[in-house]
Design a protein around this motif. Structure first.
Motif, short mmCIF file in Angstrom:
data_model
loop_
_atom_site.label_atom_id
_atom_site.label_comp_id
_atom_site.label_asym_id
_atom_site.label_seq_id
_atom_site.Cartn_x
_atom_site.Cartn_y
_atom_site.Cartn_z
N PHE A 44 0.81 -1.22 0.00
CA PHE A 44 0.00 0.00 0.00
C PHE A 44 0.85 1.28 0.00
O PHE A 44 0.30 2.37 0.01
N TYR A 45 2.16 1.10 0.03
CA TYR A 45 3.07 2.23 0.14
C TYR A 45 2.78 3.28 -0.94
O TYR A 45 2.68 2.94 -2.12
N LYS A 46 2.61 4.52 -0.50
CA LYS A 46 2.40 5.66 -1.39
C LYS A 46 1.06 5.67 -2.12
O LYS A 46 0.89 6.40 -3.09
N MET A 47 0.13 4.83 -1.69
CA MET A 47 -1.21 4.93 -2.30
C MET A 47 -1.92 6.11 -1.65
O MET A 47 -2.07 6.17 -0.44
N SER A 48 -2.35 7.05 -2.47
CA SER A 48 -2.76 8.35 -1.94
C SER A 48 -4.08 8.29 -1.16
O SER A 48 -4.33 9.13 -0.31
N ARG A 49 -4.92 7.33 -1.44
CA ARG A 49 -6.23 7.29 -0.78
C ARG A 49 -6.25 6.37 0.44
O ARG A 49 -7.27 6.15 1.07
N ILE A 50 -5.11 5.80 0.76
CA ILE A 50 -5.08 4.78 1.81
C ILE A 50 -3.96 5.05 2.82
O ILE A 50 -2.81 5.23 2.43
N LYS A 51 -4.34 5.12 4.13
CA LYS A 51 -3.32 5.16 5.19
C LYS A 51 -3.25 3.77 5.79
O LYS A 51 -4.24 3.06 5.86
N VAL A 52 -2.06 3.39 6.25
CA VAL A 52 -1.90 2.06 6.83
C VAL A 52 -1.36 2.17 8.25
O VAL A 52 -0.36 2.86 8.48
N VAL A 53 -2.02 1.55 9.20
CA VAL A 53 -1.52 1.46 10.57
C VAL A 53 -1.30 -0.02 10.89
O VAL A 53 -2.24 -0.82 10.82
N VAL A 54 -0.05 -0.38 11.19
CA VAL A 54 0.27 -1.78 11.46
C VAL A 54 0.65 -1.96 12.93
O VAL A 54 1.41 -1.16 13.48
N LEU A 55 0.14 -2.98 13.56
CA LEU A 55 0.53 -3.32 14.93
C LEU A 55 1.29 -4.65 14.91
O LEU A 55 0.82 -5.63 14.34
N TYR A 56 2.48 -4.64 15.55
CA TYR A 56 3.26 -5.88 15.57
C TYR A 56 3.73 -6.18 16.99
O TYR A 56 3.94 -5.27 17.79
N PRO A 57 3.91 -7.46 17.34
CA PRO A 57 4.43 -7.81 18.66
C PRO A 57 5.93 -7.55 18.68
O PRO A 57 6.69 -8.23 18.00
N LYS A 58 6.34 -6.53 19.46
CA LYS A 58 7.70 -6.01 19.23
C LYS A 58 8.81 -6.98 19.62
O LYS A 58 9.91 -6.87 19.10
N ASN A 59 8.52 -7.91 20.49
CA ASN A 59 9.59 -8.85 20.86
C ASN A 59 9.54 -10.18 20.12
O ASN A 59 10.26 -11.11 20.44
N GLU A 60 8.64 -10.28 19.15
CA GLU A 60 8.47 -11.57 18.49
C GLU A 60 8.76 -11.56 17.01
O GLU A 60 8.48 -12.53 16.31
N ILE A 61 9.27 -10.44 16.52
CA ILE A 61 9.57 -10.44 15.08
C ILE A 61 11.04 -10.09 14.87
O ILE A 61 11.68 -9.51 15.74
N SER A 62 11.55 -10.44 13.72
CA SER A 62 12.97 -10.19 13.47
C SER A 62 13.20 -8.72 13.11
O SER A 62 12.26 -8.00 12.75
N ASP A 63 14.45 -8.28 13.20
CA ASP A 63 14.80 -6.90 12.86
C ASP A 63 14.37 -6.58 11.42
O ASP A 63 13.85 -5.52 11.13
N LEU A 64 14.61 -7.54 10.56
CA LEU A 64 14.30 -7.32 9.15
C LEU A 64 12.79 -7.19 8.93
O LEU A 64 12.32 -6.32 8.20
N GLN A 65 12.04 -8.07 9.61
CA GLN A 65 10.58 -7.99 9.49
C GLN A 65 10.10 -6.62 9.96
O GLN A 65 9.23 -6.01 9.34
N ARG A 66 10.66 -6.14 11.07
CA ARG A 66 10.26 -4.84 11.59
C ARG A 66 10.63 -3.74 10.59
O ARG A 66 9.82 -2.86 10.28
N LYS A 67 11.83 -3.83 10.06
CA LYS A 67 12.28 -2.76 9.15
C LYS A 67 11.45 -2.70 7.87
O LYS A 67 11.34 -1.64 7.25
N GLN A 68 10.85 -3.82 7.49
CA GLN A 68 9.99 -3.78 6.30
C GLN A 68 8.78 -2.88 6.52
O GLN A 68 8.15 -2.44 5.58
#
Ligand SMILES: *Cc1c(COP(=O)(O)O)cnc(C)c1O
Length: 461
Positions: free
Chosen positions: A156-180
């Motif tokens: 959805f990156y840069k789609m002008s009509r759509i905002k994205v809010v993501v919630l992730y479990p901060k201690n359960e995902i890898s650095d790379l997954q978070r950085k994505q």
């Protein structure tokens, strides 16, 4: 005389059967039914044996266009739909024979190196199309156990009509997954939650039910959105068509399962006519589903168990509601069974194995030793489950199998290096994320009230 053009529209009901049926557009933009059920097709379309047989001579995009139009009807023109599919699914998909009759299909070649790219990228473009036509904006609220967030954020990156809010479990995902999720900025906001995936999902569900947030125009891009599910039928048709010889030949699919969107895609493909001997639903230590199949009793695993296949750490899979629905049963979002599904048919179609972390690690090691190839934890759960099936049903050894590899091994470097002492090579699309800096708006949130406050501040009415 010219034949009148066939007009057909698909319609959708809620798996809780307590709200009105809707068309495809409403189902996609709303995400979830107002009675908290998930949208499901009223009629599963079917494909003839001849059509399925003809897929052998087609590429992925051509197959995708034929299959997906069956779900969507005329609500999107054929030409537009083709554009959407061509753009969304413009990445590699491949299949490899590993041993005897066992194949692996690689669904990890999209931009975020997760099978979720199939669903997320298609959904993003379908939504954009509908919003453009209606001159509307929405906010996508999504919970992730690891891979969904990245796939959704990138899609959805840069789609002008759509905002994205993501919630992730901060201690359960890898650095790379978070950085994505956290390195994009623009219309993407990511929150690390001090909790588990289930806590993230709870926050999302509470926000959806909160009338004071109505003006925010919330929608979902989790696999609870039917628009994400449909693209997940496509690779079943494609991978099947790559390996079969004779018409109607049956195949076994081993599917790494967490929230069960992938498996539901397969079950729908089967109802559409794809000849499937059996699905192997491969879960990690979150064993609520195999236990249910065995005993008929459903208990969520709460809290869910942390396993190395972290995108599958789900103790109460949302899509179970759809699987029940497909087999004339009904289960609500809390996990209460209102109608028992046809257990005989369910057990006939699906066998489920719970694979421990120990066994997952063994599978990664033995796979590497035997085939000199790297398999990552999610695919390894699928492969290990297939081995159990092969050991239990030797009479079916001449039936071909396809196991889905759902992520790229380089997303789990620590584990893989520890196990086989090899550094998995990183695809370009991941390499470039590694060195990017994260946005400060990626803050931490614990309580619903804090989350709601944020939404109200950022989306004033
Ligand atoms: C999400 C995910 C799964 C599980 O898929 P479901 O559709 O939730 O069952 C498996 N593997 C990877 C890598 C994933 O990201």
């Amino acid at each position: 005389m010219s034949k009148k053009e066939e007009v057909f529209e698909t319609s959708f009901h809620s798996t809780n059967y307590n709200s009105l049926d809707v068309d495809f557009k409403t189902a996609v933009l709303q995400g979830q039914a107002i009675d908290n059920g998930l949208y499901m097709l009223n009629n599963i379309p079917s494909l003839t044996d001849e059509t399925i047989d003809s897929f052998k001579n087609m590429n992925f995009i051509d197959i995708a266009n034929i299959v997906i139009s069956k779900f969507i009807g005329n609500i999107i023109s054929g030409e537009k739909l083709q554009q959407i599919v061509n753009k969304a699914l413009n990445f590699e998909i491949s299949l490899e024979n590993i041993a005897n009759n066992d194949y692996i299909c690689y669904l990890d070649r999209g931009p975020t190196c997760s099978f979720k790219d199939f669903g997320a990228r298609t959904l993003a473009r379908i939504m954009e199309h509908f919003l453009e036509a209606d001159n509307k904006n929405i906010t996508i609220l999504t919970a992730t156990s690891g891979d969904t967030g990245g796939a959704v954020a990138q899609a959805f990156y840069k789609m002008s009509r759509i905002k994205v809010v993501v919630l992730y479990p901060k201690n359960e995902i890898s650095d790379l997954q978070r950085k994505q999720m956290t390195t994009l900025g623009e219309n993407i906001i990511a929150f690390g939650i001090k909790g588990k995936f289930d806590d993230c999902q709870k926050l999302v569900k509470t926000a959806f039910a909160d009338k004071e947030l109505n003006h925010v125009n919330l929608s979902s891009a989790n696999s609870i959105n039917i628009g994400r599910l449909m693209p997940q039928t496509l690779y079943y048709f494609w991978s099947y068509s790559r390996i079969v010889g004779k018409k109607n030949e049956k195949v076994i699919f081993s599917v790494p399962s967490g929230n069960f969107g992938n498996l539901t895609g397969g079950l729908i493909a089967k109802k559409m006519g794809l000849p499937i001997k059996r699905f192997i639903s491969a879960v990690n230590e979150n064993n609520e589903f195999p236990t249910f199949l065995r005993t008929g009793i459903y208990n969520k695993v709460d809290p869910s168990i942390n396993c190395i296949s972290n995108a599958m750490n789900v103790g109460h899979p949302s899509n179970l509601a759809r699987i029940f629905d497909l087999y004339e049963g009904q289960i609500d979002e809390k996990g209460v069974i209102h109608r028992v599904p046809n257990m005989e048919e369910l057990r006939n179609d699906i066998i489920s194995y719970s694979i421990s972390d120990e066994a997952t690690k063994d599978a990664i090691v033995s796979f590497y030793n035997k085939y000199k190839k790297i398999i990552e934890p999610h695919g390894a759960v699928g492969w290990a489950a297939l081995q159990q099936y092969r050991n239990s049903y030797p009479k079916n050894n001449d039936i071909k199998s396809i196991t889905y590899e759902t992520a790229d091994p380089s997303k789990f470097p620590e584990e893989i290096i520890k196990l086989i002492d090899v550094v998995p090579e990183m695809p370009y699309s991941l390499k470039i994320i590694q060195d990017k800096s994260e946005f400060p708006n990626s803050k931490e949130i614990g309580e619903y009230t804090a989350f709601k406050e944020f939404l109200l501040e950022n989306f004033p009415s």
